[in-house]
Design an enzyme around this catalytic site. Structure first.
Site, short mmCIF file in Angstrom:
data_model
loop_
_atom_site.label_atom_id
_atom_site.label_comp_id
_atom_site.label_asym_id
_atom_site.label_seq_id
_atom_site.Cartn_x
_atom_site.Cartn_y
_atom_site.Cartn_z
N ARG A 108 1.00 -1.26 0.20
CA ARG A 108 -0.05 0.01 -0.11
C ARG A 108 0.82 1.25 -0.02
O ARG A 108 1.77 1.47 0.61
CB ARG A 108 -0.72 -0.02 1.19
CG ARG A 108 -1.88 -0.86 1.25
CD ARG A 108 -3.05 -0.59 2.29
NE ARG A 108 -2.45 -0.59 3.60
CZ ARG A 108 -3.28 -0.31 4.62
NH1 ARG A 108 -4.48 -0.01 4.64
NH2 ARG A 108 -2.96 -0.55 5.78
N THR A 112 -1.40 7.46 -0.46
CA THR A 112 -2.52 7.57 -1.33
C THR A 112 -3.51 6.13 -0.66
O THR A 112 -4.49 5.83 -0.93
CB THR A 112 -2.30 7.26 -2.91
OG1 THR A 112 -1.64 5.79 -2.86
CG2 THR A 112 -1.52 8.26 -3.36
N ASP A 204 -0.81 -4.52 12.78
CA ASP A 204 -0.25 -4.99 11.57
C ASP A 204 0.09 -6.29 11.15
O ASP A 204 0.77 -6.97 12.21
CB ASP A 204 0.84 -4.21 11.14
CG ASP A 204 1.71 -4.22 9.58
OD1 ASP A 204 1.80 -3.40 9.10
OD2 ASP A 204 1.83 -5.53 9.34
N ASP A 207 3.74 -7.62 10.51
CA ASP A 207 4.48 -7.60 11.66
C ASP A 207 4.13 -8.32 12.69
O ASP A 207 5.27 -9.06 13.29
CB ASP A 207 4.44 -6.06 12.34
CG ASP A 207 4.82 -4.80 11.52
OD1 ASP A 207 6.13 -5.32 10.44
OD2 ASP A 207 4.82 -3.67 11.37
N1 URA Z 1 -3.20 -4.32 7.30
C1 URA Z 1 -2.88 -4.66 8.34
O1 URA Z 1 -2.07 -5.34 8.81
N2 URA Z 1 -3.40 -4.45 9.59
C2 URA Z 1 -4.72 -3.39 9.38
O2 URA Z 1 -5.42 -3.13 10.61
C3 URA Z 1 -4.85 -2.92 8.20
C4 URA Z 1 -4.21 -3.34 7.18
#
Ligand code: URA
Length: 213
Positions: A108, A112, A204, A207
């Site tokens: 991503r 944007t 995330d 992560d």
């Molecule tokens: N990607 C993620 O890993 N966590 C989110 O909350 C949104 C997108």
């Protein structure tokens, strides 16, 4: 989201919901998070593959001959949206070890929030396969929708999408771009925050799977 759209299945099995609750906790370790994701993927996969076409073949037990059920028709392919998709992929491969696997790399753009493709490798014969695309977090839906478009361009017609958490915004994007697509999730969460994170969410996913933060 008031009503769950027809094409969205929320897997409310107690084992899935219990494990998801553990994954959401901020103190859950990387090793536990990864293991739980693998276990949930297997349970979700069980639901997603519920309508695989069946046939019967003659076999012989130690006692007699019989017509035994066997999965028929199209072969499965799992397509993981990198990198967090690989966490779900592990559990699905536990369930269907002979499935083919594809990978799509999309990140991503942090400004944007639009998807940028950096990797694409999938089996050739997608038109003959049932394709299950996996990404734990359906956030804006932009990456997943772009991945589905790429897969359709390569001939896939029988596609399902599997995530762990979906934001209402992501479901809306997917509905606008791919209204026919069946979507499976363990939860529809409340909203996306200004940074594109699902709330309450789990942080995330990449992560948390790989311990990179
Ligand atoms: N990607 C993620 O890993 N966590 C989110 O909350 C949104 C997108």
């Amino acid at each position: 989201m008031a009503d769950t759209p027809d094409n969205v299945t929320v897997i409310d099995h107690p084992l899935v919901q219990h494990k998801l609750g553990l994954m959401r906790r901020k103190e859950t370790s990387t090793v536990d998070f990864r293991q739980l994701l693998r276990e949930i993927a297997l349970l979700i996969g069980y639901e997603v593959t519920r309508d695989l076409p069946m046939t019967r073949v003659e076999i012989e037990t130690p006692l007699t001959k019989m017509m035994a059920p066997r999965i028929d028709g199209k072969k499965l392919v799992f397509i993981s949206i990198l990198r967090a998709g690989n966490g779900l992929l592990e559990g699905l491969l536990d369930l269907a070890p002979s499935a083919r696997v594809g990978h799509i790399g999309l990140y991503r753009d942090p400004k944007t929030l639009e998807p940028v493709e950096y990797y694409f490798k999938v089996p050739q014969d997608l038109a003959e396969r049932q394709v299950i695309v996996v990404d734990p977090m359906l956030a804006t839906g932009n990456s997943a929708a772009a991945a589905i478009s790429r897969i359709k361009d390569r001939g896939a017609r029988d596609i399902k999408f599997v995530c762990l958490l979906a934001a209402p915004e992501g479901l809306k994007t997917m509905h606008e771009k791919h209204p026919e697509l069946p979507i499976y999730t363990a939860s529809i969460d409340e909203y996306l925050n200004d940074h594109g994170y699902i709330v309450p969410g789990l942080g995330d996913a990449g992560d948390r799977i790989y311990g990179t933060k």
